[in-house]
Design a protein around this motif. Structure first.
Motif, mmCIF file in Angstrom:
data_model
loop_
_atom_site.group_PDB
_atom_site.id
_atom_site.type_symbol
_atom_site.label_atom_id
_atom_site.label_comp_id
_atom_site.label_asym_id
_atom_site.label_seq_id
_atom_site.Cartn_x
_atom_site.Cartn_y
_atom_site.Cartn_z
ATOM 1 N N GLY A 299 116.578 52.035 -54.605
ATOM 2 C CA GLY A 299 116.722 51.145 -55.863
ATOM 3 C C GLY A 299 115.594 50.100 -55.622
ATOM 4 O O GLY A 299 115.276 49.507 -56.881
ATOM 5 N N LEU A 300 115.278 49.600 -54.544
ATOM 6 C CA LEU A 300 114.383 48.418 -54.258
ATOM 7 C C LEU A 300 112.974 48.780 -54.019
ATOM 8 O O LEU A 300 112.076 47.838 -53.806
ATOM 9 C CB LEU A 300 115.040 47.310 -53.114
ATOM 10 C CG LEU A 300 116.310 46.950 -53.208
ATOM 11 C CD1 LEU A 300 116.722 46.093 -51.957
ATOM 12 C CD2 LEU A 300 116.352 45.930 -54.429
ATOM 13 N N HIS A 301 112.923 50.071 -54.091
ATOM 14 C CA HIS A 301 111.426 50.513 -53.606
ATOM 15 C C HIS A 301 110.366 50.087 -54.681
ATOM 16 O O HIS A 301 110.474 50.261 -55.801
ATOM 17 C CB HIS A 301 111.366 51.972 -53.251
ATOM 18 C CG HIS A 301 110.095 52.623 -53.175
ATOM 19 N ND1 HIS A 301 109.215 53.186 -53.944
ATOM 20 C CD2 HIS A 301 109.297 52.647 -51.903
ATOM 21 C CE1 HIS A 301 108.115 53.521 -53.416
ATOM 22 N NE2 HIS A 301 108.002 53.070 -52.006
ATOM 23 N N SER A 302 109.094 49.722 -54.127
ATOM 24 C CA SER A 302 108.248 49.247 -54.963
ATOM 25 C C SER A 302 106.738 49.655 -54.149
ATOM 26 O O SER A 302 106.614 49.022 -53.139
ATOM 27 C CB SER A 302 108.253 47.643 -55.375
ATOM 28 O OG SER A 302 107.025 47.221 -56.010
ATOM 29 N N TRP A 303 106.157 50.346 -54.808
ATOM 30 C CA TRP A 303 104.848 51.024 -54.282
ATOM 31 C C TRP A 303 103.689 49.837 -54.260
ATOM 32 O O TRP A 303 103.407 49.087 -54.974
ATOM 33 C CB TRP A 303 104.472 52.095 -54.818
ATOM 34 C CG TRP A 303 103.224 52.770 -54.277
ATOM 35 C CD1 TRP A 303 102.845 52.867 -52.802
ATOM 36 C CD2 TRP A 303 102.033 53.646 -55.011
ATOM 37 N NE1 TRP A 303 101.844 53.731 -52.401
ATOM 38 C CE2 TRP A 303 101.260 54.181 -53.591
ATOM 39 C CE3 TRP A 303 102.015 54.108 -55.858
ATOM 40 C CZ2 TRP A 303 100.305 54.972 -53.852
ATOM 41 C CZ3 TRP A 303 100.987 55.023 -56.299
ATOM 42 C CH2 TRP A 303 100.202 55.397 -55.009
ATOM 43 N N VAL A 304 103.286 49.289 -53.161
ATOM 44 C CA VAL A 304 102.340 48.532 -53.162
ATOM 45 C C VAL A 304 100.824 48.812 -53.642
ATOM 46 O O VAL A 304 100.137 47.888 -54.191
ATOM 47 C CB VAL A 304 101.905 47.982 -51.661
ATOM 48 C CG1 VAL A 304 101.078 49.122 -50.842
ATOM 49 C CG2 VAL A 304 101.173 46.496 -51.540
ATOM 50 N N ALA A 305 100.693 50.078 -53.958
ATOM 51 C CA ALA A 305 99.394 50.692 -54.505
ATOM 52 C C ALA A 305 99.671 50.908 -56.027
ATOM 53 O O ALA A 305 98.754 51.747 -56.653
ATOM 54 C CB ALA A 305 98.711 51.724 -53.798
ATOM 55 N N LYS A 306 100.582 50.791 -56.656
ATOM 56 C CA LYS A 306 101.077 50.869 -57.983
ATOM 57 C C LYS A 306 99.859 50.160 -58.773
ATOM 58 O O LYS A 306 99.836 48.919 -58.855
ATOM 59 C CB LYS A 306 102.405 50.313 -58.359
ATOM 60 C CG LYS A 306 102.749 50.680 -59.924
ATOM 61 C CD LYS A 306 104.230 50.401 -60.266
ATOM 62 C CE LYS A 306 104.668 50.466 -61.618
ATOM 63 N NZ LYS A 306 106.064 50.429 -61.805
ATOM 64 N N ASP A 307 99.407 50.925 -59.681
ATOM 65 C CA ASP A 307 98.320 50.494 -60.630
ATOM 66 C C ASP A 307 97.235 49.668 -60.053
ATOM 67 O O ASP A 307 96.833 48.769 -60.346
ATOM 68 C CB ASP A 307 98.980 49.348 -61.799
ATOM 69 C CG ASP A 307 99.962 50.067 -62.752
ATOM 70 O OD1 ASP A 307 99.763 51.312 -62.784
ATOM 71 O OD2 ASP A 307 100.935 49.405 -63.062
ATOM 72 N N VAL A 308 96.730 50.333 -58.800
ATOM 73 C CA VAL A 308 95.847 49.535 -58.106
ATOM 74 C C VAL A 308 94.392 49.670 -58.831
ATOM 75 O O VAL A 308 93.682 48.540 -58.483
ATOM 76 C CB VAL A 308 95.627 50.075 -56.690
ATOM 77 C CG1 VAL A 308 95.403 51.589 -56.720
ATOM 78 C CG2 VAL A 308 94.955 49.476 -55.842
ATOM 79 N N GLU A 309 94.264 50.542 -59.249
ATOM 80 C CA GLU A 309 93.097 50.611 -60.070
ATOM 81 C C GLU A 309 92.716 49.647 -61.238
ATOM 82 O O GLU A 309 91.476 48.997 -61.419
ATOM 83 C CB GLU A 309 92.727 52.094 -60.635
ATOM 84 C CG GLU A 309 92.928 53.363 -59.638
ATOM 85 C CD GLU A 309 94.137 53.833 -59.664
ATOM 86 O OE1 GLU A 309 95.200 53.264 -60.163
ATOM 87 O OE2 GLU A 309 94.540 54.860 -59.112
ATOM 88 N N THR A 310 93.840 49.389 -61.870
ATOM 89 C CA THR A 310 93.728 48.523 -63.124
ATOM 90 C C THR A 310 93.393 46.913 -62.442
ATOM 91 O O THR A 310 92.906 46.250 -62.862
ATOM 92 C CB THR A 310 95.131 48.667 -63.967
ATOM 93 O OG1 THR A 310 95.154 49.944 -64.366
ATOM 94 C CG2 THR A 310 94.883 47.517 -64.959
ATOM 95 N N ARG A 311 94.310 46.736 -61.374
ATOM 96 C CA ARG A 311 94.110 45.377 -60.730
ATOM 97 C C ARG A 311 92.797 45.396 -59.850
ATOM 98 O O ARG A 311 92.448 43.901 -60.036
ATOM 99 C CB ARG A 311 95.115 45.195 -59.575
ATOM 100 C CG ARG A 311 96.609 45.186 -60.287
ATOM 101 C CD ARG A 311 97.682 44.803 -58.957
ATOM 102 N NE ARG A 311 98.059 46.161 -58.480
ATOM 103 C CZ ARG A 311 98.502 46.309 -57.003
ATOM 104 N NH1 ARG A 311 98.439 45.508 -56.326
ATOM 105 N NH2 ARG A 311 98.866 47.439 -56.742
ATOM 106 N N ILE A 312 92.172 46.221 -59.488
ATOM 107 C CA ILE A 312 90.763 45.917 -58.963
ATOM 108 C C ILE A 312 89.759 45.762 -60.014
ATOM 109 O O ILE A 312 88.704 44.502 -60.042
ATOM 110 C CB ILE A 312 90.380 47.229 -58.075
ATOM 111 C CG1 ILE A 312 91.167 47.396 -56.895
ATOM 112 C CG2 ILE A 312 88.800 47.137 -57.646
ATOM 113 C CD1 ILE A 312 90.942 48.362 -55.913
ATOM 114 N N LEU A 313 89.808 46.634 -61.341
ATOM 115 C CA LEU A 313 88.990 46.400 -62.282
ATOM 116 C C LEU A 313 89.169 44.876 -62.796
ATOM 117 O O LEU A 313 88.091 44.264 -63.304
ATOM 118 C CB LEU A 313 89.278 47.251 -63.447
ATOM 119 C CG LEU A 313 88.661 48.923 -63.063
ATOM 120 C CD1 LEU A 313 89.070 49.919 -64.150
ATOM 121 C CD2 LEU A 313 87.230 48.682 -62.486
ATOM 122 N N GLN A 314 90.523 44.482 -63.005
ATOM 123 C CA GLN A 314 90.745 43.126 -63.738
ATOM 124 C C GLN A 314 90.139 42.064 -62.473
ATOM 125 O O GLN A 314 89.479 40.946 -63.005
ATOM 126 C CB GLN A 314 92.208 42.885 -63.878
ATOM 127 C CG GLN A 314 92.634 43.703 -65.097
ATOM 128 C CD GLN A 314 94.255 43.604 -65.384
ATOM 129 O OE1 GLN A 314 94.879 42.940 -64.393
ATOM 130 N NE2 GLN A 314 94.931 44.211 -66.143
#
Length: 275
Positions: A250-265
């Protein structure tokens, strides 16, 4: 003439035949003791493959849980690995003795007095401590027999009277300057002060460290031998780890989630609102 102006003049032969020999003997004995301990140490026994597999499975699960908040594993793979480990822990797949049987009695911790490996570790600890203690006892007896009551050196800095009993052990003279050091006190100063020299000559993990002599051989043997209460029951550890894995999902969070959007921003190719 006042007592504060009275000075002592030491015979240079005391420096040459008492001060230097005590220091050199203690250094050489410490170095010799280091190599004797290395010779007495037996190489560690290799664990069987099943025991290593049992330990590594638990470590693998702990690493998976520790990185769940910022996990490099995608959610699909994380859940698959977590469920696989949980099922293996429940079935006892990784236990070195195999899955426990339903009619098997509860396992009891091994008795170190009947375990050959534990007895061997206890004897090795006692031999090591004897090598550490016997040379110091011989050196102290040698100093007390030949150099008792000798005054060897005067420290070049002032000290309070509280150091008198420590620096002038074996010399009962209340009027002597506290900076004078007796032969027995010089032994104790070397006993605790040569550790830095040993680390410089022999390295940090050396067996000439005098602080180890403060332990009795029986205490060292007790520390080296596994106690009944210290035996690890991996069946219980696996059951507890299974609950922890379920909680960490329940605490899992993927470090690469929405990585494309964050790089473009980050590089100004996309506005903060995503347009």
């Amino acid at each position: 003439m006042s007592s504060s102006t009275v000075s002592l003049y030491l015979d240079p032969q005391i420096r040459d035949w008492v001060l230097f020999p005590i220091t050199v003997v203690m250094i050489l004995v410490g170095i010799l003791r280091h190599y004797v301990v290395l010779l007495l140490q037996s190489p560690p026994k290799k664990l069987p493959r099943n025991a290593i597999r049992e330990q590594r499975a638990l470590v693998r699960s702990q690493i998976l849980r520790a990185t769940s908040a910022n996990s490099p594993v995608p959610p699909t793979y994380y859940k698959a690995v977590s469920q696989h480990l949980s099922q293996a822990f429940a079935d006892g797949t990784y236990l070195k003795d195999g899955p426990p049987k339903a009619d098997a009695p509860a396992s009891t911790p091994p008795n170190p007095l009947t375990d050959p490996n534990a007895m061997e570790g206890m004897m090795a600890g006692m031999k090591t401590q004897m090598v550490m203690m016997v040379p110091q006892m011989v050196i102290m007896g040698w100093i007390n027999f030949f150099f008792q009551g000798f005054v060897l050196i005067k420290l070049p800095f002032p000290l309070t009277l509280g150091f008198k009993s420590m620096l002038q052990r074996g010399v009962e003279t209340p009027d002597m300057d506290v900076r004078w050091v007796s032969s027995l006190s010089w032994y104790f100063l070397n006993f605790f002060g040569l550790n830095g020299l040993y680390r410089l000559i022999l390295g940090g993990e050396n067996s000439a460290d005098s602080s180890r002599d403060m332990n009795t051989p029986f205490a060292a043997a007790a520390a080296a031998a596994p106690q009944p209460g210290q035996a690890q029951d991996y069946n219980k550890l696996f059951k507890a780890e299974r609950d922890n894995l379920e909680f960490s999902e329940g605490l899992h969070s993927w470090v690469a989630k929405d990585v494309e959007t964050r790089i473009l921003q980050k590089y100004g190719r996309l506005s903060a609102d995503g347009k």
